[in-house]
Scaffold this motif. Structure first.
Motif, PDB file in Angstrom:
ATOM      1  N   ALA A   5       0.831  -1.198   0.000  1.00 17.39           N
ATOM      2  CA  ALA A   5       0.000   0.000   0.000  1.00 17.39           C
ATOM      3  C   ALA A   5       0.867   1.251   0.000  1.00 17.39           C
ATOM      4  CB  ALA A   5      -0.922   0.006   1.220  1.00 17.39           C
ATOM      5  N   ALA A   9      -0.271   5.806   1.339  1.00 17.96           N
ATOM      6  CA  ALA A   9      -1.638   5.284   1.389  1.00 17.96           C
ATOM      7  C   ALA A   9      -2.048   4.882   2.794  1.00 17.96           C
ATOM      8  CB  ALA A   9      -1.777   4.086   0.450  1.00 17.96           C
ATOM      9  N   ASP A  36      -7.927   4.935  -1.437  1.00 19.92           N
ATOM     10  CA  ASP A  36      -7.293   3.645  -1.685  1.00 19.92           C
ATOM     11  C   ASP A  36      -7.917   2.679  -0.675  1.00 19.92           C
ATOM     12  OD1 ASP A  36      -5.539   1.383  -1.572  1.00 19.92           O
ATOM     13  OD2 ASP A  36      -3.898   2.620  -2.317  1.00 19.92           O
ATOM     14  N   GLU A  37      -8.485   1.591  -1.153  1.00 22.70           N
ATOM     15  CA  GLU A  37      -9.159   0.653  -0.254  1.00 22.70           C
ATOM     16  C   GLU A  37      -8.248   0.191   0.872  1.00 22.70           C
ATOM     17  OE1 GLU A  37     -12.023  -2.872  -1.375  1.00 22.70           O
ATOM     18  OE2 GLU A  37      -9.967  -3.628  -1.311  1.00 22.70           O
ATOM     19  N   ARG A  38      -6.945   0.124   0.588  1.00 21.35           N
ATOM     20  CA  ARG A  38      -5.989  -0.376   1.578  1.00 21.35           C
ATOM     21  C   ARG A  38      -5.752   0.615   2.714  1.00 21.35           C
ATOM     22  NH1 ARG A  38      -1.728  -1.574  -3.097  1.00 21.35           N
ATOM     23  NH2 ARG A  38      -2.536   0.512  -3.597  1.00 21.35           N
ATOM     24  N   ARG A  80      -9.040   0.076  -5.730  1.00 22.57           N
ATOM     25  CA  ARG A  80      -7.910  -0.816  -5.491  1.00 22.57           C
ATOM     26  C   ARG A  80      -7.388  -1.329  -6.835  1.00 22.57           C
ATOM     27  NH1 ARG A  80     -10.923  -6.215  -2.997  1.00 22.57           N
ATOM     28  NH2 ARG A  80     -11.451  -7.220  -4.991  1.00 22.57           N
ATOM     29  N   PRO A  81      -6.156  -1.822  -6.881  1.00 23.62           N
ATOM     30  CA  PRO A  81      -5.655  -2.422  -8.126  1.00 23.62           C
ATOM     31  C   PRO A  81      -6.511  -3.621  -8.518  1.00 23.62           C
ATOM     32  CG  PRO A  81      -3.853  -2.005  -6.582  1.00 23.62           C
ATOM     33  CD  PRO A  81      -5.131  -1.785  -5.824  1.00 23.62           C
ATOM     34  N   GLU A  83      -7.753  -7.206  -9.415  1.00 27.00           N
ATOM     35  CA  GLU A  83      -7.380  -8.529  -8.927  1.00 27.00           C
ATOM     36  C   GLU A  83      -7.930  -9.641  -9.816  1.00 27.00           C
ATOM     37  OE1 GLU A  83      -8.597  -8.855  -4.877  1.00 27.00           O
ATOM     38  OE2 GLU A  83      -7.214  -7.306  -4.155  1.00 27.00           O
ATOM     39  N   GLU A  90     -10.204  -1.849  -9.841  1.00 23.38           N
ATOM     40  CA  GLU A  90     -11.525  -2.166  -9.303  1.00 23.38           C
ATOM     41  C   GLU A  90     -11.938  -1.043  -8.364  1.00 23.38           C
ATOM     42  OE1 GLU A  90     -11.444  -5.997  -7.469  1.00 23.38           O
ATOM     43  OE2 GLU A  90     -10.492  -6.980  -9.192  1.00 23.38           O
ATOM     44  N   TRP A  91     -13.240  -0.763  -8.371  1.00 23.03           N
ATOM     45  CA  TRP A  91     -13.695   0.278  -7.444  1.00 23.03           C
ATOM     46  C   TRP A  91     -15.068  -0.056  -6.921  1.00 23.03           C
ATOM     47  CZ3 TRP A  91     -16.905   5.030  -7.785  1.00 23.03           C
ATOM     48  CH2 TRP A  91     -17.867   4.963  -8.782  1.00 23.03           C
ATOM     49  N   MET A 125      -1.477   3.477  -9.049  1.00 28.23           N
ATOM     50  CA  MET A 125      -2.033   2.154  -9.338  1.00 28.23           C
ATOM     51  C   MET A 125      -1.908   1.829 -10.827  1.00 28.23           C
ATOM     52  SD  MET A 125      -5.518   1.891  -7.125  1.00 28.23           S
ATOM     53  CE  MET A 125      -5.589   2.317  -5.390  1.00 28.23           C
TER      54      MET A 125
END
Length: 392
Positions: A5, A9, A36-38, A80-81, A83, A90-91, A125
Motif C-alpha cells: 500500500a 496510502a 485507496d481501499e488499503r 484498489r488495483p 485482482e 476495481e472500485w 495504481m
C-alpha cells in the motif's frame, strides 16, 4: 494493511483523530472523496462509520464533513488495483444520503466512474506510458466493466500526469476540461438481473391513489422506472427546484417507485436508492427525449450517466413509454440526445443487428478534475489503526 500500500496510502493517528489519505475529485456532475481501499478499515461496519464521518452524515447539512448536503455531492469512491484477469482497476461506489446513516454500495454511478482512472494514475495504481491511457475498470457493486481513456501527456521532466484542462464540455459542469472517454461493455441487468426485469417493454402497474399507470421498467446500468410525465400531472419540463417543492408530485413518484421496485424483483425499496425515477416528455431543444430524474426522491440537476444510458436504451425499444414520446431513433449505432434540466447528454448505442433492441455497448464522454489532495480527519474513537496494529 498490505505492505504494497505504501506510506502515502497509510492511515495514521493524528492527536485524537485518524488521518485518512484521500483525493477529492469531481467526476462528471458529481464529486466526492476517493480512497485507496488499503487505507480504509477492512471491517465493513467500521469502514462505513469512517466514510459517514468523513462526509458529515447523518447531519442533513453535513456541516462536520466533506459532503455537500445533496445526494450528488455525497458520494464516495473506494479504489484498489485489479485482482481479476483482464481488469486493471476495481472500485466500489458508495452513496451516502445527507440525512442518512448508511453507505449504499449496491448501485452504480457513471459520473463518479469518470474519476476512477484519474485517481488510479494519481496514486500510482496505473502507470501511463503514452499520451492516452486506457484501462479496464470493474465496478464491484454490480460487476460492470468499462473501458476508460484519459489523456496523460509527458511533462517537461518526462513524467506523465493526468491532463485535466481541455476543450470538452458537458452540460451541468461550468467551463471545459479534458475528455474522459467511457465505453460500457455490457451493462444490461446491472442490478435487476436483466434489461427488462418483467420481460416486457411496457407494464401497467396499479398504484394506490393513482390507479393504473403505464411504465417501462428497465436496467441498462441503472434500474430505472420510465413514466410519461403527463401521467403524473407534470409537464416534464419543470426546473428541479419546482419538483423538489412539489410535495404532491414527489408523493406520486414515490408511491409509483415502491410498486415498481417490487415488480422489478428488487423487493421493498423504501430504504434503497434505486430504482431511480425518470419522467419523460417530447423533446423541446432538438434532442430525442426530454427527461426529469429523481434520485430517487430529490430531483437531479441534470441526469446520471447510467440513467441517461438506460433512458436512451428505452428510446429504441418498440412499445416502451419513452419511444412513444421520443423523436424517431434509427440505425444500429444511433446517438441518442437525452435532454435534461442542465442541457443534454448524448449516448451512442451499439445495437445487435440480429436482435433489435439488444444493446451490445454504449459510449459517452465525461470530464473529471482533481480538486484536493490530502487527508480527511475522523474521530479516532471510530477507528484507530495504530491500536489495530498493536493488537495484531
Amino acid at each position: 494493511m498490505p505492505a504494497d500500500a505504501g506510506p502515502a496510502a497509510r492511515s495514521h493517528r493524528r492527536g485524537a483523530q485518524t488521518a485518512v489519505p484521500c483525493l477529492f475529485l469531481r467526476g462528471g456532475t458529481s464529486r466526492g472523496p476517493f480512497f485507496d481501499e488499503r487505507a480504509l478499515p477492512a471491517d465493513v461496519p467500521t469502514r462505513d462509520a469512517v466514510l459517514l464521518a468523513a462526509l458529515g452524515s447523518p447531519d442533513e447539512r453535513q456541516i462536520d464533513g466533506l459532503g455537500g448536503a445533496h445526494p450528488l455531492t455525497s458520494k464516495v469512491g473506494i479504489v484498489r488495483p485489479g485482482e481479476r484477469p483482464g481488469v486493471d482497476v476495481e472500485w466500489t461506489f458508495g452513496q451516502v444520503q445527507p440525512g442518512g446513516s448508511t453507505v449504499d454500495t449496491t448501485a452504480n454511478c457513471g459520473n463518479m466512474l469518470a474519476a476512477v482512472l484519474p485517481f488510479a494514475v494519481e496514486t500510482g495504481m496505473v502507470v501511463p506510458d503514452a499520451d492516452r491511457t486506457t484501462a479496464r475498470v470493474l465496478t464491484r457493486n454490480t460487476g460492470m466493466v468499462a473501458e476508460i481513456t484519459v489523456r496523460t501527456p509527458a511533462g517537461p521532466d518526462g513524467t506523465r500526469h493526468v491532463e485535466y484542462a481541455g476543450d470538452a464540455r458537458i452540460d451541468g459542469v461550468p467551463g471545459t476540461a479534458a475528455p474522459v472517454e467511457i465505453g460500457f461493455l455490457d451493462t444490461a441487468g446491472s442490478v435487476a438481473g436483466s434489461l427488462l426485469p418483467t420481460g416486457n417493454t411496457r407494464d401497467t402497474v396499479d398504484v394506490p391513489g393513482l390507479g393504473a399507470v403505464d411504465v417501462t421498467l428497465i436496467d441498462n446500468g441503472q434500474p430505472l422506472v420510465v413514466v410519461q410525465a403527463a401521467r403524473l400531472g407534470s409537464t416534464g419540463y419543470e426546473d428541479p427546484a419546482e419538483i423538489d417543492a412539489d410535495a404532491e408530485l414527489r408523493a406520486k413518484v414515490e408511491a409509483l417507485r415502491l410498486v415498481c421496485g417490487r415488480a422489478m424483483g428488487l423487493g421493498d425499496v423504501e430504504a434503497k436508492n434505486y430504482p431511480k425515477m425518470t419522467l419523460v416528455a417530447p423533446p423541446r431543444h432538438g434532442g430525442d427525449l426530454s427527461t426529469r430524474s429523481l434520485i430517487p426522491r430529490v430531483a437531479h440537476r441534470s441526469i446520471g450517466v447510467l440513467a441517461a444510458v438506460t433512458a436512451a436504451t428505452a428510446c429504441v425499444l418498440e412499445g416502451s413509454v419513452a419511444r412513444e414520446v421520443a423523436a424517431e431513433v434509427r440505425g444500429t449505432e444511433p446517438t441518442v440526445s437525452v435532454e435534461h434540466p442542465s442541457g443534454e447528454f448524448s449516448v451512442t448505442l451499439g445495437l445487435d443487428p440480429a436482435e433489435p433492441g439488444r444493446v451490445l455497448r454504449s459510449g459517452l464522454l465525461r470530464t473529471a478534475r482533481l480538486l484536493m489532495s490530502g487527508e480527511v480527519l475522523v474521530p479516532a474513537a471510530l477507528w484507530n489503526p495504530a491500536a489495530e496494529e498493536r493488537s495484531a
